[in-house]
Design an enzyme around this catalytic site. Structure first.
Site, PDB file in Angstrom:
ATOM      1  N   GLU A  75     -20.076  14.001   2.176  1.00 32.89           N
ATOM      2  CA  GLU A  75     -20.329  13.036   1.093  1.00 32.89           C
ATOM      3  C   GLU A  75     -21.539  12.141   1.369  1.00 32.89           C
ATOM      4  O   GLU A  75     -21.420  11.117   2.031  1.00 32.89           O
ATOM      5  CB  GLU A  75     -19.091  12.145   0.863  1.00 32.89           C
ATOM      6  CG  GLU A  75     -19.317  11.142  -0.267  1.00 32.89           C
ATOM      7  CD  GLU A  75     -18.126  10.200  -0.538  1.00 32.89           C
ATOM      8  OE1 GLU A  75     -17.142  10.238   0.219  1.00 32.89           O
ATOM      9  OE2 GLU A  75     -18.214   9.446  -1.502  1.00 32.89           O
TER      10      GLU A  75
ATOM     11  N   ARG B 227       0.847  -1.202   0.000  1.00 34.65           N
ATOM     12  CA  ARG B 227       0.000   0.000   0.000  1.00 34.65           C
ATOM     13  C   ARG B 227       0.883   1.252   0.000  1.00 34.65           C
ATOM     14  O   ARG B 227       0.609   2.222  -0.716  1.00 34.65           O
ATOM     15  CB  ARG B 227      -0.932   0.000   1.226  1.00 34.65           C
ATOM     16  CG  ARG B 227      -1.959  -1.132   1.207  1.00 34.65           C
ATOM     17  CD  ARG B 227      -3.019  -0.959   2.281  1.00 34.65           C
ATOM     18  NE  ARG B 227      -2.529  -1.111   3.647  1.00 34.65           N
ATOM     19  CZ  ARG B 227      -2.464  -2.268   4.307  1.00 34.65           C
ATOM     20  NH1 ARG B 227      -2.851  -3.390   3.715  1.00 34.65           N
ATOM     21  NH2 ARG B 227      -2.013  -2.305   5.558  1.00 34.65           N
TER      22      ARG B 227
ATOM     23  N   LYS C 185     -19.663  16.399  -1.780  1.00 39.07           N
ATOM     24  CA  LYS C 185     -19.234  15.306  -2.661  1.00 39.07           C
ATOM     25  C   LYS C 185     -20.429  14.381  -2.920  1.00 39.07           C
ATOM     26  O   LYS C 185     -20.662  13.430  -2.169  1.00 39.07           O
ATOM     27  CB  LYS C 185     -18.068  14.554  -2.009  1.00 39.07           C
ATOM     28  CG  LYS C 185     -17.611  13.343  -2.804  1.00 39.07           C
ATOM     29  CD  LYS C 185     -16.227  12.872  -2.388  1.00 39.07           C
ATOM     30  CE  LYS C 185     -15.875  11.566  -3.062  1.00 39.07           C
ATOM     31  NZ  LYS C 185     -14.465  11.211  -2.963  1.00 39.07           N
TER      32      LYS C 185
ATOM     33  N   LYS D   3     -12.927  14.079   5.149  1.00 39.57           N
ATOM     34  CA  LYS D   3     -14.054  13.527   4.390  1.00 39.57           C
ATOM     35  C   LYS D   3     -14.828  12.537   5.238  1.00 39.57           C
ATOM     36  O   LYS D   3     -14.228  11.774   6.004  1.00 39.57           O
ATOM     37  CB  LYS D   3     -13.539  12.806   3.145  1.00 39.57           C
ATOM     38  CG  LYS D   3     -14.667  12.267   2.266  1.00 39.57           C
ATOM     39  CD  LYS D   3     -14.211  11.241   1.263  1.00 39.57           C
ATOM     40  CE  LYS D   3     -14.495   9.836   1.775  1.00 39.57           C
ATOM     41  NZ  LYS D   3     -14.299   8.800   0.740  1.00 39.57           N
TER      42      LYS D   3
HETATM   43  P1  13P Z   1     -15.108   6.511  -6.117  1.00 37.96           P
HETATM   44  O1  13P Z   1     -14.863   7.693  -7.050  1.00 37.96           O
HETATM   45  O2  13P Z   1     -14.348   5.281  -6.506  1.00 37.96           O
HETATM   46  O3  13P Z   1     -16.576   6.296  -5.884  1.00 37.96           O
HETATM   47  O4  13P Z   1     -14.477   6.897  -4.715  1.00 37.96           O
HETATM   48  C1  13P Z   1     -14.720   8.130  -4.209  1.00 37.96           C
HETATM   49  C2  13P Z   1     -14.795   8.065  -2.738  1.00 37.96           C
HETATM   50  O5  13P Z   1     -14.070   8.742  -2.061  1.00 37.96           O
HETATM   51  C3  13P Z   1     -15.798   7.204  -2.114  1.00 37.96           C
HETATM   52  O6  13P Z   1     -15.913   7.514  -0.761  1.00 37.96           O
END
Ligand code: 13P
Length: 338
Positions: A179, A47, A221, A138
């Site tokens: 998000e 990773r 988001k 986030k």
């Molecule tokens: P994806 O664009 O692969 O959906 O990932 C964005 C993300 O941060 C999901 O929490």
């Protein structure tokens, strides 16, 4: 700088024209799934190696304004011993951090309803992340579309928790990315996705206002408005752009500076095309940008194959997707650039 000026500076950097965010904050089970697809074991060293290569892509800062990291990555270093957050700052990229602790079934909800957890001890964790270089955060809520989900309890509870998170972030001097993700799984129509997303966004903004979150100092988001993955009736980029912008205009106050879409399982090219189509039908009250995980990383992951000898091809693949999405920020992308 006082803390409002600090939040403003972070927002301005993340929302910069022609740029967007790279989501590289896959949790351990999710990154294991991605690595598994290319036959690489998900060890801490793999990773570290993978993410060091991503972040040291030459010129990445031309199109990427911020990178969302997973907690483990904040304390990792590249091969020369440079901490990964510092590597990003050297590229002119703002480091951020995913702070939710994932989701569990929602008590009292319908089967399939979930709630995101992680508010306990969040303020203390944010102080630590900030010391390690994070300037934004986030938190992701997830809503599944089915006959009985998301229930109104799931919509209200997730909105409340998301708004609490956002308030705690701003108090700590970190810009919150909010998000709420309505998943693409299922055979529902684009109209259903629009209806559910509109209800979710309404609840989220009501909760944000109630919590006293400064709308000027957060980023949204969301998912785009698309038919379910298994829906027979698919749509053009123009239809998706129209539906998405319509839902956002109904729900997102103009005070929010920038909207950074997730890719949610859309292909690399579709994610770029849809963003481009939205920016072609502006002007909009907010920036319309990206915060893609899979849609930015997928070709890089395929090129890498777990082998440092593929570093150049891998970085070229990431650079290309970042650049094409950078073009889509201006509505200037066309598929022949692929
Ligand atoms: P994806 O664009 O692969 O959906 O990932 C964005 C993300 O941060 C999901 O929490």
């Amino acid at each position: 700088m006082n803390s409002v000026q600090q939040l403003q500076a972070t927002v301005d950097a993340l929302a910069a024209k022609g740029k967007g965010i790279l989501a590289a904050d896959e949790s351990s089970p999710t990154i294991a799934k991605r690595f598994d697809a290319i036959g690489v074991e998900s060890t801490e060293e793999h990773r570290r190696a993978y993410r060091s290569l991503l972040f040291s892509t030459p010129g990445l800062g031309e199109f990427i304004s911020g990178v969302i990291l997973f907690e483990e990555t904040l304390s990792q270093r590249d091969d020369r011993g440079v901490p990964l957050p510092e590597l990003l700052i050297k590229q002119g990229i703002v480091p951020g951090i995913k702070v939710d602790k994932g989701k569990i079934p929602l008590d009292g909800g319908e089967p399939g309803d979930e709630i995101t957890v992680g508010l306990d001890g969040l303020a203390e964790r944010l102080d630590r992340y900030k010391e390690q270089g994070a300037q934004f955060a986030k938190w992701r809520d997830v809503y599944t579309i089915s006959e009985c989900t998301p229930s109104s309890l799931a919509i209200d509870e997730n909105a409340r928790v998301l708004a609490c998170y956002a308030r705690i972030c701003q108090q700590a001097g970190l810009v919150p990315i909010v998000e709420p993700e309505v998943l693409m799984d299922g055979d529902h129509s684009i109209e259903t996705c629009a209806k559910v997303t509109e209800a979710v966004q309404h609840a989220v903004f009501q909760a944000l206002v109630k919590e006293g979150v400064s709308l000027e100092h957060m980023l949204l988001k969301p998912n785009m408005i698309v038919p379910g993955k298994d829906c027979a009736k698919q749509m053009t980029s123009e239809q998706i752009a129209h539906e998405t912008v319509q839902v956002l205009r109904r729900t997102v106050p103009a005070a929010v500076p920038s909207i950074h879409f997730l890719s949610g399982g859309l292909s690399d090219e579709a994610s770029t095309r849809y963003l481009n189509a939205m920016n072609q039908i502006g002007p909009h009250p907010w920036e319309l940008s990206f915060s893609y995980g899979r849609a930015l990383q997928h070709p890089a992951l395929i090129a890498w194959q777990g082998d440092a000898a593929n570093a150049k091809q891998m970085q070229a693949a990431l650079y290309k997707r970042a650049k094409l999405n950078g073009m889509a920020r201006y509505g200037l992308y066309s598929p022949d650039m692929e």
